[in-house]
Design a protein around this motif. Structure first.
Motif, mmCIF file in Angstrom:
data_model
loop_
_atom_site.group_PDB
_atom_site.id
_atom_site.type_symbol
_atom_site.label_atom_id
_atom_site.label_comp_id
_atom_site.label_asym_id
_atom_site.label_seq_id
_atom_site.Cartn_x
_atom_site.Cartn_y
_atom_site.Cartn_z
ATOM 1 N N MET A 254 0.808 -1.221 0.000
ATOM 2 C CA MET A 254 0.000 0.000 0.000
ATOM 3 C C MET A 254 0.840 1.269 0.000
ATOM 4 N N PRO A 255 0.596 2.178 -0.943
ATOM 5 C CA PRO A 255 1.231 3.491 -0.873
ATOM 6 C C PRO A 255 0.795 4.251 0.375
ATOM 7 N N ILE A 256 1.725 4.995 0.942
ATOM 8 C CA ILE A 256 1.424 5.812 2.116
ATOM 9 C C ILE A 256 2.035 7.193 1.924
ATOM 10 N N THR A 257 1.599 8.141 2.738
ATOM 11 C CA THR A 257 2.169 9.480 2.689
ATOM 12 C C THR A 257 3.419 9.537 3.571
ATOM 13 N N TRP A 258 4.242 10.553 3.321
ATOM 14 C CA TRP A 258 5.408 10.728 4.176
ATOM 15 C C TRP A 258 5.005 11.088 5.599
ATOM 16 N N ASP A 259 3.926 11.832 5.743
ATOM 17 C CA ASP A 259 3.453 12.151 7.093
ATOM 18 C C ASP A 259 3.077 10.885 7.845
ATOM 19 N N GLU A 260 2.391 9.964 7.167
ATOM 20 C CA GLU A 260 2.027 8.695 7.802
ATOM 21 C C GLU A 260 3.274 7.908 8.172
ATOM 22 N N LEU A 261 4.220 7.872 7.255
ATOM 23 C CA LEU A 261 5.447 7.102 7.500
ATOM 24 C C LEU A 261 6.198 7.647 8.709
ATOM 25 N N GLU A 262 6.292 8.951 8.804
ATOM 26 C CA GLU A 262 7.062 9.536 9.905
ATOM 27 C C GLU A 262 6.334 9.452 11.241
ATOM 28 N N ALA A 263 5.028 9.180 11.203
ATOM 29 C CA ALA A 263 4.252 9.093 12.441
ATOM 30 C C ALA A 263 4.102 7.662 12.959
ATOM 31 N N VAL A 264 4.688 6.678 12.264
ATOM 32 C CA VAL A 264 4.510 5.272 12.644
ATOM 33 C C VAL A 264 5.054 5.007 14.034
ATOM 34 N N GLN A 265 4.248 4.323 14.844
ATOM 35 C CA GLN A 265 4.646 3.970 16.206
ATOM 36 C C GLN A 265 4.906 2.475 16.368
ATOM 37 N N LYS A 266 4.156 1.664 15.638
ATOM 38 C CA LYS A 266 4.277 0.210 15.776
ATOM 39 C C LYS A 266 4.007 -0.449 14.421
ATOM 40 N N PRO A 267 4.510 -1.672 14.214
ATOM 41 C CA PRO A 267 4.369 -2.321 12.903
ATOM 42 C C PRO A 267 2.931 -2.422 12.413
ATOM 43 N N ASP A 268 1.989 -2.661 13.313
ATOM 44 C CA ASP A 268 0.594 -2.820 12.886
ATOM 45 C C ASP A 268 0.022 -1.557 12.254
ATOM 46 N N ASP A 269 0.677 -0.410 12.487
ATOM 47 C CA ASP A 269 0.195 0.833 11.878
ATOM 48 C C ASP A 269 0.248 0.774 10.360
ATOM 49 N N LEU A 270 1.080 -0.115 9.826
ATOM 50 C CA LEU A 270 1.293 -0.172 8.381
ATOM 51 C C LEU A 270 0.834 -1.497 7.784
ATOM 52 N N VAL A 271 -0.167 -2.107 8.402
ATOM 53 C CA VAL A 271 -0.813 -3.301 7.840
ATOM 54 C C VAL A 271 -2.172 -2.871 7.297
ATOM 55 N N PHE A 272 -2.410 -3.138 6.015
ATOM 56 C CA PHE A 272 -3.636 -2.698 5.372
ATOM 57 C C PHE A 272 -4.374 -3.885 4.764
ATOM 58 N N THR A 273 -5.639 -4.034 5.147
ATOM 59 C CA THR A 273 -6.482 -5.075 4.565
ATOM 60 C C THR A 273 -7.006 -4.590 3.212
ATOM 61 N N PRO A 274 -7.563 -5.491 2.400
ATOM 62 C CA PRO A 274 -8.166 -5.043 1.137
ATOM 63 C C PRO A 274 -9.230 -3.967 1.343
ATOM 64 N N GLU A 275 -10.059 -4.134 2.352
ATOM 65 C CA GLU A 275 -11.096 -3.138 2.613
ATOM 66 C C GLU A 275 -10.481 -1.780 2.956
ATOM 67 N N GLU A 276 -9.433 -1.789 3.765
ATOM 68 C CA GLU A 276 -8.769 -0.537 4.120
ATOM 69 C C GLU A 276 -8.086 0.085 2.907
ATOM 70 N N ALA A 277 -7.511 -0.762 2.054
ATOM 71 C CA ALA A 277 -6.865 -0.254 0.844
ATOM 72 C C ALA A 277 -7.865 0.471 -0.045
ATOM 73 N N LEU A 278 -9.029 -0.113 -0.229
ATOM 74 C CA LEU A 278 -10.050 0.512 -1.067
ATOM 75 C C LEU A 278 -10.538 1.822 -0.453
ATOM 76 N N ALA A 279 -10.689 1.839 0.861
ATOM 77 C CA ALA A 279 -11.130 3.062 1.538
ATOM 78 C C ALA A 279 -10.081 4.162 1.400
ATOM 79 N N ARG A 280 -8.807 3.788 1.484
ATOM 80 C CA ARG A 280 -7.737 4.775 1.345
ATOM 81 C C ARG A 280 -7.708 5.359 -0.065
#
Length: 299
Positions: A254-280
């Motif tokens: 999943m593509p993410i923004t630099w703001d999202e990348l720099e705000a990551v606190q834990k690995p689960d923050d960057l796990v995206f399901t198909p439903e979440e991908a479509l919503a994004r």
């Protein structure tokens, strides 16, 4: 008993889909896989267009056997575009293979129906008459060695962004869909991508040796992030943006923004399901659209 089949029309092409209720992931069926790929197609297809695809197929689901498929199988419909690509050193013993090029929705649906859960493409394109172009992308695969995680890979992504910016290059992040990160750099077509990527990785490893490694040896990776520059070898591929990844639960590269990348606190923050991908995508559109527009020459 014959498998359940259904005939559908996709953009004027007749396809026969089978076993739509078969679980390819636990609690996620082939029908749901196809549905995801149909819905994500508007942003996925531009990243597949013109790039010969390697498909990773899971005919018995993610808990069964899988295999890489480069050559178009014999039963490939004649309307699917294929490109004959040199494959020196291929395990098949053949000097060329006929790759499928996923240029349109019917081809994408056909691949999904073949349980091709993952779609991988190179950083170069093949023209409409079969000409092989030079790479128009540089890609860096940031692979954390345990106990390092994707959080550490995000830190390295920011450092690498700064290295590339010194050379006048922009980069764009996405998750690998598993434990790492990918950075894409759009460029003017060049045959020097592998050499450039290696130099950039080595520069970063020299500057931050406690965190970054650019050498291939796995024994050196513990607790560090390997900046894998070797994906720029023309014979290699990287999982496409928005492709599913095979795991116990379906995840998306999943593509993410630099703001999202720099705000990551834990690995689960960057796990995206198909439903979440479509919503994004509904919210952001294609965050990787800039890599489709080309870029500057490599320095």
């Amino acid at each position: 008993m014959s498998p359940k089949k259904v005939s559908v029309e996709v953009d004027g092409r007749e396809l026969t889909l089978s076993n739509l209720d078969k679980n390819l992931f636990p609690e996620f069926t082939k029908g749901e896989v196809i549905d995801y790929y149909v819905k994500i197609a508007p942003v996925l297809l531009p990243h597949l267009k013109g790039r010969p695809a390697t498909r990773i197929r899971y005919p018995d689901g993610v808990n069964g056997n899988s295999f890489f498929e480069k050559n178009a199988p014999r039963h490939t419909p004649d309307w699917i575009r294929t490109a004959t690509i040199p494959t020196p050193g291929s395990s098949t013993g053949r000097s060329t293979l006929d790759f499928i090029v996923v240029d349109d929705l019917p081809t994408l649906v056909w691949c999904a129906n073949m349980a091709a859960l993952e779609l991988h493409v190179p950083q170069w394109k093949v023209g409409p008459r079969g000409k092989l172009h030079s790479p128009d992308l540089v890609v860096f695969d940031l692979d954390p060695g345990a106990p390092a995680t994707i959080v550490d890979a995000c830190e390295v992504a920011v450092l690498l962004r700064d290295v590339l910016a010194e050379d006048g290059l922009d980069c764009h992040p996405k998750t690998s869909g598993k434990k790492g990160m990918h950075l894409y750099v759009p460029i003017k077509e060049s045959d020097g991508t592998s050499e450039y990527a290696k130099r950039a990785a080595e520069r970063l490893a020299e500057a931050r040796p406690e965190l970054v490694i650019s050498k291939m040896e796995r024994r050196l990776r513990k607790g560090k992030v390997f900046v894998d520059w070797s994906q720029n070898n023309p014979a290699k591929t990287t999982v496409a943006p928005y492709s599913l990844r095979a795991a116990d639960s379906p995840s998306v590269s999943m593509p993410i923004t630099w703001d999202e990348l720099e705000a990551v606190q834990k690995p689960d923050d960057l796990v995206f399901t198909p439903e979440e991908a479509l919503a994004r995508v509904e919210e952001h559109g294609d965050l990787l659209a800039p890599i489709l527009e080309g870029g500057p020459p490599l320095p």
